[in-house]
Scaffold this motif. Structure first.
Motif, PDB file in Angstrom:
ATOM      1  N   HIS A  62       4.377   4.441   6.492  1.00 24.36           N
ATOM      2  CA  HIS A  62       3.750   5.342   5.527  1.00 24.36           C
ATOM      3  C   HIS A  62       3.182   6.590   6.214  1.00 24.36           C
ATOM      4  O   HIS A  62       3.136   7.663   5.634  1.00 24.36           O
ATOM      5  CB  HIS A  62       2.585   4.643   4.816  1.00 24.36           C
ATOM      6  CG  HIS A  62       2.982   3.786   3.662  1.00 24.36           C
ATOM      7  ND1 HIS A  62       3.632   4.295   2.562  1.00 24.36           N
ATOM      8  CD2 HIS A  62       2.811   2.466   3.425  1.00 24.36           C
ATOM      9  CE1 HIS A  62       3.831   3.299   1.699  1.00 24.36           C
ATOM     10  NE2 HIS A  62       3.353   2.187   2.194  1.00 24.36           N
ATOM     11  N   HIS A 135       2.485   3.429  -4.027  1.00 24.93           N
ATOM     12  CA  HIS A 135       3.616   2.596  -4.421  1.00 24.93           C
ATOM     13  C   HIS A 135       4.015   2.805  -5.880  1.00 24.93           C
ATOM     14  O   HIS A 135       4.452   1.879  -6.543  1.00 24.93           O
ATOM     15  CB  HIS A 135       3.289   1.112  -4.191  1.00 24.93           C
ATOM     16  CG  HIS A 135       3.238   0.739  -2.745  1.00 24.93           C
ATOM     17  ND1 HIS A 135       2.896  -0.504  -2.321  1.00 24.93           N
ATOM     18  CD2 HIS A 135       3.477   1.446  -1.622  1.00 24.93           C
ATOM     19  CE1 HIS A 135       2.932  -0.554  -0.997  1.00 24.93           C
ATOM     20  NE2 HIS A 135       3.278   0.627  -0.549  1.00 24.93           N
ATOM     21  N   HIS A 141       8.453  -2.004   0.436  1.00 27.07           N
ATOM     22  CA  HIS A 141       8.597  -2.739   1.699  1.00 27.07           C
ATOM     23  C   HIS A 141       9.607  -3.881   1.589  1.00 27.07           C
ATOM     24  O   HIS A 141       9.332  -5.009   1.986  1.00 27.07           O
ATOM     25  CB  HIS A 141       7.229  -3.279   2.134  1.00 27.07           C
ATOM     26  CG  HIS A 141       6.208  -2.209   2.350  1.00 27.07           C
ATOM     27  ND1 HIS A 141       6.083  -1.545   3.549  1.00 27.07           N
ATOM     28  CD2 HIS A 141       5.283  -1.662   1.526  1.00 27.07           C
ATOM     29  CE1 HIS A 141       5.100  -0.651   3.453  1.00 27.07           C
ATOM     30  NE2 HIS A 141       4.607  -0.682   2.233  1.00 27.07           N
ATOM     31  N   HIS A 203      -1.873  -5.341   2.692  1.00 29.95           N
ATOM     32  CA  HIS A 203      -1.244  -4.248   1.946  1.00 29.95           C
ATOM     33  C   HIS A 203      -0.160  -4.875   1.079  1.00 29.95           C
ATOM     34  O   HIS A 203       0.251  -6.002   1.314  1.00 29.95           O
ATOM     35  CB  HIS A 203      -0.653  -3.275   2.967  1.00 29.95           C
ATOM     36  CG  HIS A 203       0.046  -2.075   2.400  1.00 29.95           C
ATOM     37  ND1 HIS A 203      -0.603  -1.087   1.719  1.00 29.95           N
ATOM     38  CD2 HIS A 203       1.348  -1.687   2.448  1.00 29.95           C
ATOM     39  CE1 HIS A 203       0.260  -0.139   1.368  1.00 29.95           C
ATOM     40  NE2 HIS A 203       1.453  -0.484   1.789  1.00 29.95           N
ATOM     41  N   GLU A 204       0.278  -4.147   0.083  1.00 25.53           N
ATOM     42  CA  GLU A 204       1.438  -4.601  -0.679  1.00 25.53           C
ATOM     43  C   GLU A 204       2.673  -4.447   0.193  1.00 25.53           C
ATOM     44  O   GLU A 204       3.391  -3.452   0.086  1.00 25.53           O
ATOM     45  CB  GLU A 204       1.615  -3.723  -1.929  1.00 25.53           C
ATOM     46  CG  GLU A 204       0.910  -4.223  -3.160  1.00 25.53           C
ATOM     47  CD  GLU A 204       1.246  -3.387  -4.374  1.00 25.53           C
ATOM     48  OE1 GLU A 204       0.750  -3.677  -5.441  1.00 25.53           O
ATOM     49  OE2 GLU A 204       2.032  -2.417  -4.256  1.00 25.53           O
TER      50      GLU A 204
HETATM   51 ZN   LIG Z   1       3.159   0.440   1.417  1.00 23.47          ZN
END
Ligand SMILES: [Zn+2]
Lengths: 301, 428
Positions: A62, A135, A141, A203-204
């Motif tokens: 990111h 997102h 991801h 994190h996602e």
């Molecule tokens: Zn992310």
């Protein structure tokens, strides 16, 4: 002055590069590099294809700088493959807009943004009151899910076929083998685990483990993707899960560990710092990574 | 702020591109991104001293930025201020062009700071940019203040190029070499709208005609080797030439006789710049280091002109006037700054600046004597906290040791900067 300038512009194209060069493929991450390397291995060995990976494996994709070396690589790329769905939006647009390479513009054969053709996990920011965060196009991801990587392999093979029309059958065949390997490994690792284990992710990203392992994601340390964990949010997580079955906390190696430690101290849950990208852009590297991820959970004895 | 019709039509063009692409929004590159940068400042002069560095007083400013009654504010005013806020619209026209319209504003004024289109479809590493833009000379010049590491513009950029840096209407052509290391060559033809570097005393009755544009040409090169994942460097060289420089305009009386003088000639500059970044790989910028430095030298080849008396209108004109002795003014400036991520989301920075290490400036009046003036120095330290990526809160301390009669001064600036909407990718 104007005439001098026009002369400069008119004169320079003569210095352009010559033919007979390898097809230059630039990818943003080692996971995507693995797909190219495995599918096009004979072409890589014969130096008909040259692969360059931009992001170093230990970094948060990111947040990278739009480095001059990235600019040089994309300037000469015949094909740029990125994850898409906003994963690289903090730096890649600055590269593609200034690399003076029309071949890799969106919509060209020289550009493949994989997320656009994959079914992504929805993010909590896809809809609702938090819409519009990092997102917003879904959780990008997907490299943490070997089953989606299998689908991505097919997309990569087809696109490489555009650059090597004579080798198309070979590329498709190799991608089929890679798909099988990905699926079989996922299935094998999945069978080793005690099902029903639950985890909180920083994190996602590692919540994609849910897609192929018999595990369940029950929350995130970040209040929203990209927002650092707040003490309020962490306290709420502790309160919410105090009376429940123990679970575990998974976070990327580059994430700070304070949030995970907080849950460990309050709830006694084990914590795991995981790599998100293979050390090397090849099948061995990726297979090892799948094993590392599976090892964050309890195996059947 | 928009003085010339050229600019108006460029603005219209940029707006046209923006709205055009909204129609074609189903193509990959044609998103329209709107972002707003809001800034709040609190400025306090702890002890006052010389406010403008000697030899750089009012070098051809034709608009009163620092005085506050025209245009938006760039100099700091005691107390609270809205600082420098921006509304930016970025849009693409398919894979053909990128366009940008950027408005800078404060609580009373709006100015078009950028309105340009840039190609992304030319072959062989070429790109053209057309419109009003920030020149790509040096490093800080092309960057907006929300991406600076300090609350204020480096002195060398402010006093040699202006309150907006070198910002003008024109055409830029760049060529990125097909080499393994990053190498970029660029040329810019700029109108030369009478900013600090290409000053023009707009005195219509005295100097009728400005030379036809473009009056400024610049060239630059940038080079960046691949040093792996942890380190990155970019080095730059730049230079430029303005073929008309008119400064020091004065109308005065000899007894009862009105008389007009001005310095007329040309100016040129050369500079080097470099930036080094260390990336630790830790989250939220912890352990990251960034060191930036620039040096610029400006020379002005000028002659002292005295006005001619014209019977028709009974006034003195510089056009075709008596040329006096020639001389060359020379000035330079330098800064080096470093910013380090001491903790996740916390940065500290130090900056040292010198202005006028070479400071040969015309002394005024009818003489053509050059004064060798002293150099001015400024030292700054800052702490920045970024609670979340689009927001930062900065405290900056400046010690100014400017050449002049009133001695050194200290000041403190608090800066709150918030980026709303689409937050575009930043260049290196
Ligand atoms: Zn992310």
């Amino acid at each position: 002055m104007l005439r001098l300038f026009l002369f400069f512009i008119a004169f320079l194209p003569i210095l352009n590069a010559s033919a007979g060069e390898p097809v230059r493929v630039v990818v943003t991450t080692n996971s995507l590099g693995m797909l190219v390397n495995e599918i096009a291995q004979p072409l890589v060995e014969q130096r008909q294809l040259e692969l360059k990976v931009l992001a170093s494996p230990g970094r948060d994709v990111h947040y990278l700088d739009a480095r001059p070396s990235f600019m040089a690589a994309v300037r000469r790329a015949d094909l740029l493959i990125d994850t898409g769905a906003g994963l690289e939006e903090g730096w890649l647009p600055a590269i593609t807009a200034n690399a003076a390479n029309p071949d890799i513009n969106s919509g060209q054969p020289g550009r493949l943004s994989l997320a656009a053709s994959l079914q992504l996990r929805p993010s909590i920011t896809t809809t609702g009151p938090h819409a519009g965060h990092v997102h917003r196009h879904g959780n990008p991801h997907f490299n943490i899910d070997p089953l989606r990587m299998a689908k991505a392999a097919r997309l990569v093979a087809r696109r490489l076929g555009h650059f090597f029309p004579d080798q198309k059958a070979l590329l498709i065949k190799r991608s089929y083998h890679l798909e099988q390997a990905l699926k079989q490994t996922a299935e094998y690792l999945s069978e080793q685990l005690i099902p029903g284990q639950r985890f909180i992710a920083y994190h996602e990203d590692v919540d994609y483990l849910e897609a192929w392992l018999p595990v369940q994601n029950i929350g995130y340390l970040e209040p929203l993707p990209g927002l650092p964990p707040t003490s309020k949010h962490l306290r709420e997580l502790v309160e919410k899960h105090q009376q429940q079955e123990p679970a575990r906390v998974l976070y990327a190696r580059f994430n700070p560990d304070q949030g995970a430690r907080f849950l460990n101290e309050r709830l006694g849950w084990p914590t795991y710092a995981l790599p998100l990208e293979p050390e090397t852009p090849d099948w061995n590297g990726y297979k090892e990574l799948l094993q590392v991820w599976a090892n964050a959970f309890e195996q059947k004895s | 702020m928009i003085k010339k019709s050229v600019q108006k039509s460029l603005l219209a063009l940029a707006v046209g591109v923006a709205s055009g692409s909204a129609v074609a929004a189903d193509h990959g590159n044609s998103d329209v991104d709107v972002s707003i940068i809001l800034e709040g400042l609190f400025y306090n002069e702890l002890s006052s001293g010389t406010s403008s560095p000697e030899g750089f007083g009012d070098s051809g400013h034709d608009h009163d930025h620092d005085h506050g009654d025209e245009g938006h504010q760039h100099g700091f005013e005691e107390g609270f201020g809205i600082g420098h806020s921006e509304l930016a619209i970025d849009a693409g026209l398919g894979a053909l062009l990128d366009g940008r319209l950027l408005l800078g504003f404060d609580d009373s004024d709006v100015a078009v700071e950028e309105a340009w289109v840039k190609t992304r479809s030319l072959p062989a590493g070429f790109q053209l940019k057309f419109g009003k833009f920030l020149s790509d000379i040096g490093y800080a010049n092309s960057r907006h203040n929300h991406s600076w590491d300090f609350a204020d513009r480096p002195l060398v950029n402010q006093y040699l190029f202006g309150d907006h840096g070198l910002q003008d209407v024109g055409l830029q052509g760049t060529w990125q070499l097909p080499t393994e290391n990053y190498a970029l060559l660029g040329v810019e033809l700029l109108q030369g709208q009478g900013n600090t570097f290409d000053a023009y005393a707009e005195q219509e009755d005295v100097l009728e005609e400005q030379d036809s544009g473009p009056r400024v040409v610049t060239a630059f090169m940038k080079y960046g080797p691949d040093l792996g994942a942890d380190h990155a460097v970019q080095l730059g060289l730049s230079g430029g030439y303005a073929n008309q420089y008119v400064g020091g305009y004065d109308k005065h009386f000899h007894g009862t006789e009105p008389h007009t003088t001005a310095q007329i000639g040309s100016s040129w500059f050369a500079g080097v710049d470099g930036v080094y970044k260390y990336s630790s790989g830790k989250a939220y910028g912890e352990g990251d280091l960034r060191i930036t430095s620039e040096y610029f030298y400006v020379a002005r080849d000028l002659a002292q002109y005295s006005g001619d008396y014209h019977e028709e209108d009974g006034d003195y004109h510089l056009e075709g006037a008596i040329k006096g002795d020639s001389y060359t003014e020379e000035q330079d400036g330098f800064y080096v700054e470093g910013v380090y991520g001491v903790l996740p989301r916390w940065q500290v920075g130090l900056r040292a600046e010198a202005l006028g290490l070479i400071n040969e400036k015309w002394g005024g009046g009818h003489d053509t004597e050059l004064d060798s003036l002293d150099a001015s120095y400024k030292y700054s330290g800052q702490i920045t906290w970024r609670p979340v990526e689009p927001v930062f809160l900065r405290t900056q301390f400046n010690h100014k040791d400017f050449a002049g009669d009133d001695g050194s001064s200290n000041e403190v600036v608090l800066q709150l900067n918030v980026a709303l909407g689409a937050h575009g990718a930043h260049n290196f």
